[in-house]
Every structure is written in C-alpha cells, then in structure tokens.
Design an enzyme around this catalytic site. Structure first.
Site, PDB file in Angstrom:
ATOM      1  NE  ARG A   1      37.920   7.359  59.670  1.00 17.44           N
ATOM      2  CZ  ARG A   1      36.620   7.223  59.757  1.00 17.44           C
ATOM      3  NH1 ARG A   1      36.089   6.031  59.799  1.00 17.44           N
ATOM      4  NH2 ARG A   1      35.834   8.263  59.795  1.00 17.44           N
TER       5      ARG A   1
ATOM      6  CG  ASP B   1      40.262  18.265  61.042  1.00 19.68           C
ATOM      7  OD1 ASP B   1      39.641  19.215  61.560  1.00 19.68           O
ATOM      8  OD2 ASP B   1      39.846  17.092  61.097  1.00 19.68           O
TER       9      ASP B   1
ATOM     10  NE  ARG C   1      39.775  10.084  51.603  1.00 17.96           N
ATOM     11  CZ  ARG C   1      39.535  10.894  52.637  1.00 17.96           C
ATOM     12  NH1 ARG C   1      38.306  11.329  52.864  1.00 17.96           N
ATOM     13  NH2 ARG C   1      40.508  11.267  53.437  1.00 17.96           N
TER      14      ARG C   1
ATOM     15  CE  LYS D   1      36.986   8.731  55.919  1.00 15.09           C
ATOM     16  NZ  LYS D   1      36.196   9.923  55.582  1.00 15.09           N
TER      17      LYS D   1
HETATM   18  P1  AMP Z   1      36.893  13.304  60.941  1.00  8.39           P
HETATM   19  O1  AMP Z   1      35.872  13.808  61.916  1.00  8.39           O
HETATM   20  O2  AMP Z   1      36.482  12.059  60.210  1.00  8.39           O
HETATM   21  O3  AMP Z   1      37.401  14.348  60.019  1.00  8.39           O
HETATM   22  O4  AMP Z   1      38.133  12.801  61.809  1.00  8.39           O
HETATM   23  C1  AMP Z   1      38.817  13.611  62.741  1.00  8.39           C
HETATM   24  C2  AMP Z   1      40.078  12.911  63.191  1.00  8.39           C
HETATM   25  O5  AMP Z   1      39.765  11.650  63.807  1.00  8.39           O
HETATM   26  C3  AMP Z   1      41.058  12.588  62.073  1.00  8.39           C
HETATM   27  O6  AMP Z   1      42.350  12.750  62.593  1.00  8.39           O
HETATM   28  C4  AMP Z   1      40.768  11.134  61.777  1.00  8.39           C
HETATM   29  O7  AMP Z   1      41.860  10.474  61.210  1.00  8.39           O
HETATM   30  C5  AMP Z   1      40.434  10.588  63.159  1.00  8.39           C
HETATM   31  N1  AMP Z   1      39.568   9.402  63.112  1.00  8.39           N
HETATM   32  C6  AMP Z   1      38.241   9.363  62.846  1.00  8.39           C
HETATM   33  N2  AMP Z   1      37.781   8.106  62.889  1.00  8.39           N
HETATM   34  C7  AMP Z   1      38.834   7.302  63.185  1.00  8.39           C
HETATM   35  C8  AMP Z   1      39.012   5.892  63.368  1.00  8.39           C
HETATM   36  N3  AMP Z   1      38.002   5.032  63.279  1.00  8.39           N
HETATM   37  N4  AMP Z   1      40.243   5.445  63.645  1.00  8.39           N
HETATM   38  C9  AMP Z   1      41.279   6.307  63.762  1.00  8.39           C
HETATM   39  N5  AMP Z   1      41.184   7.623  63.614  1.00  8.39           N
HETATM   40  C10 AMP Z   1      39.973   8.132  63.330  1.00  8.39           C
HETATM   41 MG    MG Z   2      38.721  14.544  58.666  1.00  9.13          MG
END
Ligand code: AMP
Ligand code: MG
Length: 522
Positions: A102, A269, A192, A122
C-alpha cells in the site's frame, strides 16, 4: 516546480508488467504502479520542517495542485511511481515475498544542498504486492504515523519523516480487533520522506530466491548511493556496509530504549537499511517502566517485540541481513560474525552513554557506575513508575545543594499508585548515591540539570495523547492533531501552559484500546 528523479528504478531491474494484479514478482526489485485516485482529498496537516528540508514552500504545499499529488490523484512531471519488492521475517518466521502492498514511491526529490529524498505515499491503493488487502490506510493509524515520525525526529531519533497527512474522503473497512466486527473508517494517506525506504527484507528476498545477481545489483546501488564513503563495491566494501548497518541499527535501538519507544513490529521488512525508524504501526511509548510491555495485541502472547527484547531482536534481525549478504561475502562467516560483534559493542556503548547522560553523568566510569544504572532500573520496575516523568524530574534533584533528605515530591508524581515506605526508602537510598556521584562531575549542578533536560524529554507522544487526537479527528475536529504536532516539535522545552501534554497516563487510558493495546489493523 520541484525536480524529481528516478535513480532507483533507472539503475536496477524492475518488473516488466505494469498492472496491479497480486502476484509473485521474480528477478525485479520493484514494479511500476500508479496510485489509485481518491474522491475528496483534504490536507489535514503537514510538517513545516519537512517542507523546509525539501526546499518546498508552505503555501505551495497547501495548493490544490500539491494536495492532488499528496493524495495520489496527480503526478508532478518526472515522477515515475513504483512499489518495492521485498520479503521479510515476521515474528521470527520467513514470510516470503511481501513488498509495498500500500506504499507507492512517487519519485526522488532533489532538495537543497544536493540531497535526494524519496516521497512515498502510504495508503495510495493496490499494488502487485497487496495480496488480498485494499492498499489503503485508515485515518487513525495515519495520524499516529504522521505525528510519531515528526516527534521522533525532534527527539533526535533517526526516522523516516512525514511531509503530509491527507484525508481521502473515502471509507476503509477494518476489523480493528480481528474479532469479526468490521467497520467503515475514514481513509488517509501519509506522504513519507526518506533518502531510501530500503529494508533488510529487500536483500533477504533476493537471497531466498538464490538470485545473487539481483542481490548484487541491489547492494551495489545501496552502497553507491548511500554509503559512498565505504568505497567501490567489492567483498570488503560489502562487509564494511554490513558493519555500518549493524552499527546504525544498534545506535537506533539504544536511542529507542533511552526514550522509551516500543516499535511493536520489528519484523525484518520493517528494518531500514539506513538505520531509521520505519513503519509506524502498533508502536507505543512506555508510560510505567515495564520491560515486558508491548503495545501490539498480535504479539500479546509471546511478547517477542516487548521493550526489553528490542536490543536482542535488533541483533537477530542484523543476523538475518548478514545471512542474506553471505553470497557477497563469498561464504566468509567471519564477516557475518564481525558485524554481529559490531552490533553488540555499539549497542552496549550507546546504551551506556545514553543512560549516563540521562543521569547527568559524562560517562559510566567504572563498575560502580554500571551498578548505579542497573540499580535504577531494578528500582523502577518494582512499582509502576512513569519513565518520562522520573528521568525528567531528576534534573530538579541534581541542583539541590545537599543530598535529598526525603523522597522528592517532584519524583512522587511519577508513581501510578500508592507506594510503600520501604520502596520510598530504597528509592531515597538510590537517589543519595546518585546525587553524590553527580558531585564528581566537572560541571556545576545547574549545568548538569541543563544537560539532563536536553536528553530527558518532557513531552513524548504518549499513546493516550495520540488516541485523544484521533477521537477528536473522527468527530471532525483536527485541532488536536495540530496541537500535538506543535508540542512534539520541542520535546525538551518546558513549554509553559502545555503541561497537560506532559501528564502521565490517566486512569481511563490504562487498558483502553488505542492507548495500551493496538492491533496491526491499520
Ligand atoms: P506491516 O505490518 O504494516 O509492516 O505490513 C506487512 C505487509 O503487509 C507489507 O507488505 C504491507 O505492504 C502489507 N499490507 C499491510 N496493510 C495492507 C493493506 N491495507 N493493503 C495492502 N497491503 C498491506
Ligand atoms: Mg511494514
């Protein structure tokens, strides 16, 4: 008009396809993707410091032309948007390809003094890495990211920055507690800013797929762009690069420990290759000093990412990066181990230096000094004691002309409940030993107090403060977001009239969702 470049995608391999369908992307570090426009963008807030950093103009940023760009509805000439491809270890397990699901980088802005910054939206819609998710972000988590990025910067902690916070005018459906109660919430987009958003996971993904050629291209780009001082890419340079990332990561985490910041999701990540705090999700600030605390409900059971575990997790993550770089080390384990040692050494030194400074000491000179710091921690955990108030209060004790005769009132304010006489007596004993030690410093007590106030913040973005701003914003009032941004710009200053923002967590916030517990749903 701002000048944008695309050095990353111009110099590294990318995805030949340019559609949004979710898929595995091989042999490529990124996929071109356009932001998905939103219906009614509105600029909620922006950071004046980031505007200046980028050489932009505040009035221009608020113009409809800029707001469209910050919402993903338009592009400036030269912008070629893309989502990055990366993997990661999540909660200790390899999770395969993740990628920017996203987040979309719009381009690199050439700022004053020749510095280049990536602008990344974001919540700008789906990408090939969205899997089944919607590519959007809710206002609540966007407010948290916007405010905390800037609060961290003003505390001196390395971090990605936030240029703007835009409400999209659209609703996003989220099941906040993953308990089968999805609700519509307002959507938002944070812009960001960082020199690069590369993570440990970008490197890990290449190696996990045995794509050494791609790994090398990524490493060469990273070293050439961001670590020029290390020299031309070579085995030795890769090793020096790994050492430097280890060092920066150790420094970053020592800094988090010193201000009481708990990231909450230290997956690989979410670890920046530049040593920045990145990806503000279910983060939190320690109110009472509890090393076992984590704000992340998803992690509530095992508490992998609790405050007291962050240093060890940092090391574990650095080891994942080093393992991913092993093909560039030509299998030389000694280079991996050297980086791990560098992390441990740096972390210990940095943590000692930071806590010494918090206590008004120029360094920890001997074993007795180390004991003094440890004694402080041991006492703090015995009863619920506010970390920020306690350390801030010490500068008022250091200036006393004699060792404290009784437990100081200014420090009593840091307790969350009633404490026993025995606990106060023990605290007084510690304070006396500490006060005496401060007399051995070269500087006068008033100078020590000044130095302590410059490292022990009065204002941190306490979870309940952010939550109050979020609730007001959901009711249509953005003013608390603005006030908090303003207060957090000067965390070490007294700021008369704003004492309420330095208050410890009120009772109502003790176990309230958003204040003590946050889910990953964002
Ligand atoms: P995070 O826990 O926010 O670091 O996200 C982990 C993974 O999930 C990353 O690859 C993000 O891009 C993906 N992700 C989290 N929320 C969303 C969303 N609403 N739509 C698409 N991808 C998401
Ligand atoms: Mg992340």
């Amino acid at each position: 008009m701002p000048h944008f470049t695309s050095q990353f995608i111009d110099s590294t391999p990318g995805d030949p396809l340019a559609d949004r369908r979710s898929r595995q992307v091989h042999g490529a570090l990124w996929s071109k993707v356009q932001p998905t426009p939103v219906s009614a963008p509105r600029l909620v807030a922006f950071s004046p410091e980031v505007v200046r950093l980028l050489g932009l103009d505040e009035a221009a940023l608020q113009s409809p032309e800029w707001v469209k760009v910050l919402a993903g509805n338009a592009l400036w000439p030269g912008m070629v948007p893309y989502a990055a491809n990366y993997g990661g270890h999540q909660f200790g397990h390899w999770a395969g390809q993740l990628g920017d699901g996203r987040a979309i980088v719009l381009g690199e802005l050439l700022a004053p003094h020749g510095k280049r910054y990536e602008l990344q939206l974001k919540g700008a819609g789906q990408t090939p890495y969205s899997r089944r998710a919607d590519g959007r972000a809710v206002l609540r988590s966007s407010i948290r990211e916007f405010l905390c990025s800037e609060a961290m910067h003003h505390l001196g902690v390395p971090t990605t920055r936030a240029l703007s916070l835009v409400a999209t005018g659209e609703q996003v459906i989220r099941d906040m507690f993953y308990d089968g109660h999805p609700e519509a919430e307002p959507g938002a987009i944070v812009c960001r800013v960082a020199p690069s958003f590369l993570r440990f996971g970008n490197f890990e993904l290449c190696t996990s797929r045995d794509d050494v050629g791609l790994l090398k291209k990524l490493a060469d780009y990273t070293v050439t762009q961001f670590f020029q001082e290390l020299g031309k890419p070579s085995k030795d340079t890769y090793a020096a690069f790994f050492n430097e990332v280890a060092r920066r990561t150790a420094r970053l985490i020592a800094h988090w420990q010193a201000v009481g910041f708990v990231h909450g999701v230290m997956n690989t990540d979410n670890m920046s290759i530049l040593g920045l705090t990145i990806d503000y999700g279910p983060y939190g600030w320690l109110d009472d000093f509890d090393p076992g605390w984590t704000p992340n409900t998803t992690d509530a059971e095992r508490r992998r990412y609790r405050y007291g575990n962050q240093p060890g997790i940092g090391l574990w993550n650095v080891e994942r990066l080093g393992t991913a770089l092993m093909p560039l080390f030509e299998g030389d384990e000694a280079l991996l181990n050297a980086g791990l040692l560098e992390y441990e050494r740096t972390f210990q030194n940095e943590l000692a230096a930071r806590f010494a400074a918090k206590l008004g000491l120029s360094s920890l000179e001997d074993e007795a000094d180390v004991e003094l710091v440890n004694g402080c921690f041991a006492w703090l955990v015995e009863e619920e004691t506010d970390m920020t108030l306690f350390f801030r209060g010490l500068s008022r004790v250091v200036t006393a002309s004699t060792a404290p005769g009784e437990f100081p009132a200014v420090l009593r304010e840091a307790f969350y409940g009633q404490v026993s006489e025995a606990h106060l007596a023990k605290g007084l004993q510690w304070l006396t030993a500490w006060w005496k030690r401060t007399r051995r410093e070269d500087a006068a007590p008033a100078e020590l107090a000044r130095r302590m106030d410059a490292v022990n913040p009065k204002y941190v973005l306490r979870n309940y403060l952010a939550q109050e701003a979020i609730e007001a914003a959901y009711a249509g009032d953005d003013s608390k977001v603005h006030v908090l941004l303003e207060v957090m710009r000067r965390p070490f200053d007294e700021q008369p009239g704003r004492e309420a923002y330095a208050a410890k967590r009120p009772d109502w916030a003790r176990s309230k969702p958003g204040c003590s517990a946050l889910s990953c749903s964002s």
